[in-house]
Design an enzyme around this catalytic site. Structure first.
Site, PDB file in Angstrom:
ATOM      1  N   ASP A 327       0.863  -1.182   0.000  1.00 33.05           N
ATOM      2  CA  ASP A 327       0.000   0.000   0.000  1.00 33.05           C
ATOM      3  C   ASP A 327       0.891   1.221   0.000  1.00 33.05           C
ATOM      4  O   ASP A 327       2.055   1.134   0.392  1.00 33.05           O
ATOM      5  CB  ASP A 327      -0.792   0.065   1.311  1.00 33.05           C
ATOM      6  CG  ASP A 327      -1.926  -0.922   1.333  1.00 33.05           C
ATOM      7  OD1 ASP A 327      -2.253  -1.446   0.275  1.00 33.05           O
ATOM      8  OD2 ASP A 327      -2.464  -1.145   2.432  1.00 33.05           O
TER       9      ASP A 327
HETATM   10  P1  ATP Z   1      -3.453   2.905   0.174  1.00 35.92           P
HETATM   11  O1  ATP Z   1      -4.295   1.870  -0.458  1.00 35.92           O
HETATM   12  O2  ATP Z   1      -2.155   3.111  -0.462  1.00 35.92           O
HETATM   13  O3  ATP Z   1      -3.377   2.844   1.660  1.00 35.92           O
HETATM   14  P2  ATP Z   1      -5.298   5.050   0.240  1.00 35.92           P
HETATM   15  O4  ATP Z   1      -5.237   5.328   1.666  1.00 35.92           O
HETATM   16  O5  ATP Z   1      -5.294   6.187  -0.700  1.00 35.92           O
HETATM   17  O6  ATP Z   1      -4.137   4.226  -0.268  1.00 35.92           O
HETATM   18  P3  ATP Z   1      -7.944   4.269   0.570  1.00 35.92           P
HETATM   19  O7  ATP Z   1      -7.871   4.493   2.011  1.00 35.92           O
HETATM   20  O8  ATP Z   1      -8.639   3.092   0.031  1.00 35.92           O
HETATM   21  O9  ATP Z   1      -6.544   4.177  -0.063  1.00 35.92           O
HETATM   22  O10 ATP Z   1      -8.568   5.589  -0.068  1.00 35.92           O
HETATM   23  C1  ATP Z   1      -8.980   5.649  -1.385  1.00 35.92           C
HETATM   24  C2  ATP Z   1      -9.455   7.050  -1.745  1.00 35.92           C
HETATM   25  O11 ATP Z   1     -10.600   7.367  -0.959  1.00 35.92           O
HETATM   26  C3  ATP Z   1      -8.446   8.132  -1.434  1.00 35.92           C
HETATM   27  O12 ATP Z   1      -7.585   8.357  -2.494  1.00 35.92           O
HETATM   28  C4  ATP Z   1      -9.318   9.341  -1.189  1.00 35.92           C
HETATM   29  O13 ATP Z   1      -9.678   9.945  -2.396  1.00 35.92           O
HETATM   30  C5  ATP Z   1     -10.564   8.745  -0.566  1.00 35.92           C
HETATM   31  N1  ATP Z   1     -10.512   8.812   0.895  1.00 35.92           N
HETATM   32  C6  ATP Z   1      -9.531   8.402   1.704  1.00 35.92           C
HETATM   33  N2  ATP Z   1      -9.848   8.606   2.992  1.00 35.92           N
HETATM   34  C7  ATP Z   1     -11.075   9.147   3.001  1.00 35.92           C
HETATM   35  C8  ATP Z   1     -11.977   9.557   4.027  1.00 35.92           C
HETATM   36  N3  ATP Z   1     -11.681   9.459   5.300  1.00 35.92           N
HETATM   37  N4  ATP Z   1     -13.165  10.089   3.647  1.00 35.92           N
HETATM   38  C9  ATP Z   1     -13.489  10.182   2.351  1.00 35.92           C
HETATM   39  N5  ATP Z   1     -12.706   9.805   1.351  1.00 35.92           N
HETATM   40  C10 ATP Z   1     -11.503   9.297   1.645  1.00 35.92           C
END
Ligand code: ATP
Length: 879
Positions: A327
């Site tokens: 990730d």
């Molecule tokens: P990784 O998979 O590398 O940990 P990540 O943290 O970006 O990456 P997710 O947590 O699945 O992956 O988030 C995906 C997307 O969702 C983010 O790129 C962002 O646009 C959105 N996102 C992340 N956190 C939030 C939140 N707390 N509320 C709303 N949208 C969010």
């Protein structure tokens, strides 16, 4: 009637009364008192009684062989032998007993590392406490991915689904809600308003009151049936199985030997002695113990470096990892988000400051914004309301992405958070979060693609205008290609009291906030190490493609392109396989894609480590050879993983891989070292037996007695092989490509090295015995010369066995345990040879000192043959 059954029939208020609590939770003092009464919220699993564990040590083929020898020696009146062999059997059992105790201690202490925490409300405040401190009456908040820590009566729930397979074996999640049970629910046994300890929340959120804890829970009642602490790990079982197979083979060989000898008309007593000597010689008694210690130490070293390995064999698999899929957020980056840029009302603002301090202002072209215009104010409010994090004194509680939005709002002077009526929680598949505020506003935030998809209008300083998608895309791309994570914000008036999917349409886009999340410096270094170690790194992130690409470049992860989740979904499997040739960055993926990528990589013969933290990551973690969960992740992910990273750090995975490679090398060194003792001594007996028809020296007596062989094996295992466990880890293991996972420990090198040293030991042993007898030494004295030679062959071999390919002259002299082991071995051997009392036990007799002139040169044969082997192999490799 059990308490939960009674409480499930009451309404929420009645249940809270019955439990002596309220939605504001217990008072701390009350919670302490209840903890006194009910004890900690733990279930002690049944452990076998120590006496039973001790007796189990005698259940081995080796013990049966030794006891047979003991009975035989007693039968022919050799009482000392009987006593010593029985002593060895008991000693062996004691060592095994302690060993097993240590292994189970190590496993239990690892469980502490993965201790779980629960969110409770006490005295009206939300806090995290170790789940062991929960008491009946505590109000707890639970979310997707958590394991239910006690039996709980629901007070509120939102889209709550629970996997109760731990109790019922039924793995399809069941829906739960707080409504009072009806007659027919009870008849059907559907206790929908109760959450049972040990079950898993797969979706949704819950608020509930603890009914009972620890042994008083339903799980506690059936704990003895559900689980017993299992001390034996699969690898130890494999080792046990390996020694069982060897023992069986050896015993059959010995039995065959005995029958053949009798048929050929040899003396029965001598034949029996020779056959049992053969059995005792060839069984590597010390090996399982030494290997267990090696693994246990490795697991401890890794735990100290924040990598908690949940099952021992993974230590070895780690060493052969060829691909690490990681990730981005929090693992490769610091997960310390700072909003740096806001786009609202068609204007781009900058935000000053870093981290979670409120120092800094929102600026436009370098000048501070004192009175935020309406669009800026609305996006800041949306960021603060649609948010579950809080920040106090630069310390955050909750999700860093959300904390950054809190800080940005504060920098713009927005501090008041609206009361909330309903919420759609964030999850990485949905990629957005929405709330409904008390004053009838739906506010949503999430990935720009998702949020823009819900909008029809955009807010500008002069009012609403229809969306201009191309213009917005350019903005997003601009922010993302600087490595920023971009979130979009939207809102809409709403008259209901709940949010449904169909309400999230026709919304007004408020704009974007872009935040930076710097790469971890140690991750950049670890990426470099992986390159020289021949390990490929694939970044798999939920973030935007441009953000992912920019961060990958900062980290040094090279890729031909960035593929996105939607692109993957539209591709055929063979196309994905093809793209995996050179694409190392995947963006906007869902957990399903992670699973597919892992599956394909594995099909291509890769050994895959895959990280994950969410509930939905569990299948991918299980599919990977090494599932790596984040310590901060959900319990479900942690339980599906082979390794948990206490610090969520990518560099820790690489450190664990390095340790894994070292362990594998260490195990190889130990096996290469221990097996020639068995091989060499077995050969001595076998060859002397074969030589008997042609040489009277061998037909009359054995070059070594069973007792002497037994002694050499036991002593070697502890004092000479164990120091190899302490051999320092070799940092250069990461400079070589990964080991071919198809090759086992027993390969050509194994046969060559073990064969060479076994032969050297056997030939030297037989030669000195022959020379001794033919020069007129008494058989006992000649045997003592053989005994000393065999031990010394081994001692000298140890010097070069510390490395598999480096010459003894080039191995750093650091390991003091090796020196200590050698000194002890030599001293004890001299005692056995020269101290009067001991010769009675070991059947030895001092030899004239000029015999050292024969013993020493023969003792060097093992060392010299391996040195020659290393030299030749080194030359061949360079050609
Ligand atoms: P990784 O998979 O590398 O940990 P990540 O943290 O970006 O990456 P997710 O947590 O699945 O992956 O988030 C995906 C997307 O969702 C983010 O790129 C962002 O646009 C959105 N996102 C992340 N956190 C939030 C939140 N707390 N509320 C709303 N949208 C969010």
């Amino acid at each position: 009637m059990t308490p939960w059954k009674r409480i499930s029939e009451m309404d929420v208020e009645g249940a809270l009364d019955e439990l002596g609590t309220s939605p504001g939770g217990l008072k701390e003092a009350e919670a302490r008192d209840r903890l006194e009464i009910h004890g900690p919220n733990e279930i002690e699993f049944k452990k076998p009684h120590p006496i039973f564990r001790f007796m189990k040590q005698f259940q081995s083929l080796l013990v049966y062989v030794l006891l047979t020898v003991a009975i035989f020696t007693a039968f022919i009146g050799e009482w000392i032998d009987t006593a010593v062999i029985t002593g060895v059997v008991v000693l062996n059992a004691i060592i095994g007993f302690i060993q097993e105790g240590k292994a189970s201690e190590a496993i239990e202490s690892l469980q502490k590392f993965t201790e779980s925490y629960s969110t409770v409300i006490r005295e009206g405040r939300e806090m995290r406490i170790p789940s062991g401190l929960l008491v009946p009456g505590d109000i707890t908040v639970l979310g997707a991915g958590e394991r239910v820590p006690a039996d709980i009566r629901l007070i509120e729930s939102k889209n709550l689904h629970v996997d109760e397979s731990a109790l019922t074996g039924e793995s399809v999640p069941v829906e739960k809600d707080p409504s009072t049970l009806r007659e027919e629910d009870i008849l059907r046994g559907e206790f929908r308003n109760i959450l049972f300890s040990g079950t898993l929340i797969t979706e949704g959120r819950a608020l509930g009151a603890v009914i009972s804890t620890g042994r008083e829970t339903e799980l506690g009642r059936i704990a003895e049936r559900v689980k017993e602490v299992d001390v034996k790990t699969p690898l130890l079982e494999k080792i046990d199985e390996f020694s069982r197979t060897i023992t069986l083979a050896v015993v059959s060989l010995a039995a065959f030997n005995f029958i053949a000898a009798i048929l050929f008309g040899y003396d029965a007593v001598l034949s029996f002695l020779a056959s049992t000597s053969l059995a005792v010689a060839a069984i590597p008694e010390g090996l399982p113990a030494v290997l267990t210690v090696t693994l246990a130490l490795a697991v401890r070293t890794m735990a100290e470096r924040n990598a908690i390995v949940r099952n021992l064999p993974s230590v070895e698999t780690l060493g052969s990892v060829t691909v690490i899929c990681s990730d981005k957020t929090g693992t490769l980056t610091r997960n310390e988000m700072t909003v740096k840029s806001i786009y609202a009302g068609e204007v781009s603002y900058e935000v000053e400051g870093v981290g979670y301090s409120e120092d800094g202002y929102i600026t436009l072209n370098g000048s501070r914004i004192k009175e935020p215009p309406e669009p800026l104010l609305r996006i800041l409010k949306c960021g603060l309301n649609c948010n579950n994090a809080s920040v106090a004194d630069e310390r955050i509680h909750g999700d860093p992405t959300e904390a950054a939005l809190v800080v940005a709002a504060h920098k713009g002077g927005v501090r008041e958070r609206a009361r909330r009526v309903d919420e759609v929680p964030f999850d990485s598949t949905r990629k957005y979060m929405a709330v409904l505020t008390e004053d009838g506003l739906i506010q949503a935030k999430g990935s720009p693609e998702r949020i823009i998809g819900m909008c029809s209008h955009e807010l500008t300083e002069s009012g609403l205008k229809p969306l201009e998608k191309d213009e917005l895309k350019d903005r997003i791309h601009e922010m993302a290609s600087e490595g920023m994570r971009v979130l979009a914000f939207a809102e809409k008036r709403h008259s209901g009291t709940e949010i449904h999917d169909e309400d999230l349409t026709d919304m007004t886009l408020l704009g974007f906030q872009g935040m930076i999340d710097p790469p971890r410096p140690e991750a950049i270094e670890a990426v470099g190490k992986c390159k020289s170690a021949g390990i490929r790194i694939i970044m798999i992130t939920g973030d935007h493609a441009a953000t992912a690409g920019a961060v990958a470049a900062e980290l040094g992860i090279e890729t031909s392109r960035v593929l996105t989740g939607p692109e993957l979904s539209s591709m055929e499997t063979h196309e994905i396989t093809k793209s995996l040739d050179d694409c190392n960055v995947f963006a906007r993926v869902t957990p399903d894609h992670k699973y597919t990528i892992t599956e394909i990589l594995r099909e291509n013969g890769e050994i895959v480590a895959m990280t994950g933290d969410g509930v939905n990551d569990a299948p991918a973690l299980k599919m990977a050879d090494i599932g790596v969960a984040m310590g901060s992740g959900t319990e479900v992910a942690r339980e599906s993983a082979d390794m948990v990273l206490a610090d969520d750090n990518f560099a820790t995975i690489v450190a664990a891989v390095s340790e894994g490679r070292n362990v594998y090398e260490r195990i190889r060194r130990i096996i290469y070292y221990v097996l020639p003792t068995s091989g060499g001594q077995a050969l001595i007996i076998l060859l002397s037996f074969l030589l008997a028809p042609v040489s009277p020296t061998f037909s009359a007596s054995l070059p070594l007695l069973p007792l002497q062989i037994l002694w050499i094996n036991m002593f070697d295992g502890v004092f000479l092989a164990l120091p190899l466990v302490a051999e320092a880890s070799d940092e250069s293991v990461l400079e070589k490509p990964p080991r071919d996972p198809g090759t086992g420990i027993v390969d050509y090198t194994f046969i060559r090295k073990v064969g060479l040293v076994s032969a050297a030991m056997a030939i030297s042993g037989l030669a000195v015995f022959y020379i001794g007898v033919s020069r007129g030494l008494d058989v006992t004295v000649a045997r003592t010369v053989t005994f000393t030679t065999v031990i010394l062959v081994h001692v000298f071999y140890l010097l070069t066995a510390r490395s598999l390919d480096k010459s003894v002259l080039r191995i750093p002299p650091a390991n003091r345990w090796v020196a200590t082991g050698i000194i002890i071995t030599v001293t004890v051997t001299l005692f056995i040879v020269y101290v009067p009392g001991l010769e009675v036990i070991f059947r030895t007799s001092p030899f004239p000192s000029e015999w050292w002139g024969i013993i020493i040169p023969f003792s060097l044969t093992g060392l010299l043959s391996i040195e020659a082997e290393k030299y030749i192999m080194g030359r061949l490799k360079h050609e």
